[in-house]
Design a protein around this motif. Structure first.
Motif, mmCIF file in Angstrom:
data_model
loop_
_atom_site.group_PDB
_atom_site.id
_atom_site.type_symbol
_atom_site.label_atom_id
_atom_site.label_comp_id
_atom_site.label_asym_id
_atom_site.label_seq_id
_atom_site.Cartn_x
_atom_site.Cartn_y
_atom_site.Cartn_z
ATOM 1 N N SER A 154 0.789 -1.126 -0.149
ATOM 2 C CA SER A 154 -0.077 0.075 -0.087
ATOM 3 C C SER A 154 0.652 1.206 0.199
ATOM 4 N N LYS A 155 0.429 2.188 -0.787
ATOM 5 C CA LYS A 155 1.007 3.603 -0.984
ATOM 6 C C LYS A 155 0.914 4.296 0.484
ATOM 7 N N ASP A 156 0.027 3.694 1.210
ATOM 8 C CA ASP A 156 -0.189 4.466 2.702
ATOM 9 C C ASP A 156 1.078 3.578 3.551
ATOM 10 N N ALA A 157 1.701 2.820 3.177
ATOM 11 C CA ALA A 157 2.636 2.043 4.161
ATOM 12 C C ALA A 157 4.013 2.891 3.879
ATOM 13 N N TRP A 158 4.933 2.695 4.628
ATOM 14 C CA TRP A 158 6.273 3.239 4.711
ATOM 15 C C TRP A 158 7.202 2.161 4.447
ATOM 16 N N ILE A 159 8.341 2.266 4.049
ATOM 17 C CA ILE A 159 9.641 1.477 3.821
ATOM 18 C C ILE A 159 10.791 1.797 4.766
ATOM 19 N N GLU A 160 11.088 0.868 5.398
ATOM 20 C CA GLU A 160 12.282 0.948 6.564
ATOM 21 C C GLU A 160 13.548 0.252 5.845
ATOM 22 N N VAL A 161 14.146 0.891 5.194
ATOM 23 C CA VAL A 161 15.267 0.271 4.451
ATOM 24 C C VAL A 161 16.340 0.128 5.563
ATOM 25 N N ASP A 162 16.907 -1.230 5.698
ATOM 26 C CA ASP A 162 17.960 -1.438 6.286
ATOM 27 C C ASP A 162 19.396 -1.523 5.326
ATOM 28 N N THR A 163 20.262 -0.774 5.653
ATOM 29 C CA THR A 163 21.494 -0.707 4.841
ATOM 30 C C THR A 163 22.236 -1.907 4.667
ATOM 31 N N TYR A 164 22.394 -2.478 5.771
ATOM 32 C CA TYR A 164 23.443 -3.632 5.972
ATOM 33 C C TYR A 164 22.418 -4.809 5.095
ATOM 34 N N TRP A 165 21.457 -4.917 5.353
ATOM 35 C CA TRP A 165 20.814 -6.208 4.719
ATOM 36 C C TRP A 165 20.560 -5.886 3.148
ATOM 37 N N VAL A 166 20.261 -4.691 2.620
ATOM 38 C CA VAL A 166 20.295 -4.443 1.235
ATOM 39 C C VAL A 166 21.677 -4.879 0.775
ATOM 40 N N GLN A 167 22.776 -4.311 1.139
ATOM 41 C CA GLN A 167 24.020 -4.869 0.690
ATOM 42 C C GLN A 167 24.515 -6.301 0.801
ATOM 43 N N HIS A 168 23.959 -6.903 1.980
ATOM 44 C CA HIS A 168 24.095 -8.486 2.079
ATOM 45 C C HIS A 168 23.211 -9.099 1.298
ATOM 46 N N GLY A 169 22.214 -8.426 0.540
ATOM 47 C CA GLY A 169 21.176 -9.282 -0.375
ATOM 48 C C GLY A 169 22.187 -8.913 -1.997
ATOM 49 N N GLY A 170 23.194 -8.117 -2.077
ATOM 50 C CA GLY A 170 23.752 -8.042 -3.217
ATOM 51 C C GLY A 170 23.338 -6.730 -3.968
ATOM 52 N N ALA A 171 22.588 -5.813 -3.267
ATOM 53 C CA ALA A 171 22.045 -4.688 -4.090
ATOM 54 C C ALA A 171 22.462 -3.502 -3.291
ATOM 55 N N ASP A 172 22.435 -2.255 -3.765
ATOM 56 C CA ASP A 172 22.885 -0.957 -3.478
ATOM 57 C C ASP A 172 21.991 -0.219 -2.471
ATOM 58 N N PRO A 173 22.382 0.063 -1.218
ATOM 59 C CA PRO A 173 21.494 0.486 -0.357
ATOM 60 C C PRO A 173 21.293 2.205 -0.622
ATOM 61 N N ALA A 174 21.985 2.826 -1.338
ATOM 62 C CA ALA A 174 21.686 4.239 -1.887
ATOM 63 C C ALA A 174 20.344 4.196 -2.808
#
Length: 256
Positions: A154-174
């Motif tokens: 839902s666009k009413d929900a927000w996204i709590e990006v976790d920088t470590y886990w994004v990088q751990h998943g092979g993606a770019d946190p920024a």
């Protein structure tokens, strides 16, 4: 806002099992220099007692983590508790399907369940978010589960990006922080490093290999309100000292 930096209390879960533990730990957190916390993984405590402990130590509760089921089944209690804490953000810690359930059907069912709770909370002061780990960067068909969440939550929900886990998943946190522009009031700052045996580890912010200048630039662009420091595993070091070193680093980078 007087402060933008908070400590995620999951970091201190072993020191927050009883009300007395929580009071002692919140004093330490305040003495380190934090003025806000994210309430997560606390032992049993009456909500007004928690509020008094936070107030006594000059601490704000910027966000919480709550199970989706509690937000669905105890909606009014959760609204009342968050009102007492003067806290408008909560997030679930993630969705963790079994390997054999890592399918579009299971993810879509979860998304439907999440969106139903977001709809219940839509007109309330409390906003629901989703916190990622790294398994969301596994593919579900042709896209990652995380992309599914971005597209379908839902666009009413927000996204709590976790920088470590994004990088751990092979993606770019920024990159993902920028994608979440306008939906990212709270971000988890957590560093990733490598050991000599080629295993990854969590480190105080600034002591690992993440590109913090780029990440913090993206956060500012995305409109982040709260920069929440977390370290799930402190590798045998004192978690309070790890939080202190992280705070010193992010303050040196211009946060306050």
């Amino acid at each position: 806002m007087a402060t933008q930096i908070a400590a995620q209390l999951y970091t201190l879960r072993d020191f927050c099992k009883t009300p007395a533990d929580i009071a002692k730990s919140m004093k330490k957190v305040a003495d380190i220099g934090y003025r806000a916390v994210q309430a997560s993984a606390l032992g049993p405590i009456e909500i007004r007692e928690l509020k008094k402990i936070l107030d006594d130590n000059g601490l704000t509760c910027c966000a919480t983590h709550k199970p989706l089921e509690k937000l669905r089944d105890e909606t009014q209690k959760q609204l009342d508790d968050h009102a007492i804490l003067n806290c408008k953000y909560t997030a679930i810690g993630g969705y963790f399907p079994k390997t054999e359930e890592f399918t579009p059907d299971h993810w879509n069912r979860f998304i439907d369940d999440f969106n139903a709770v977001a709809a219940i909370l839509k007109n309330s002061p409390l906003k629901l978010g989703y916190h990622n780990h790294s398994h969301e960067f596994a593919k579900v068909g042709n896209i990652t589960a995380y992309q599914m969440l971005f597209d379908k939550l839902s666009k009413d929900a927000w996204i709590e990006v976790d920088t470590y886990w994004v990088q751990h998943g092979g993606a770019d946190p920024a990159v993902w922080i920028e994608k979440a522009t306008g939906r990212l009031p709270c971000v988890h700052l957590k560093d990733l490093g490598m050991k000599a045996d080629r295993t990854q580890c969590m480190l105080p912010v600034g002591e690992g290999n993440l590109n913090w200048d780029r990440i913090l630039q993206a956060c500012r662009k995305a409109g982040v309100e709260w920069y929440i420091v977390e370290q799930d595993n402190c590798n045998g070091e004192d978690p309070f000292d790890c939080l202190k070193r992280s705070l010193e680093f992010v303050k040196a980078k211009g946060l306050n």
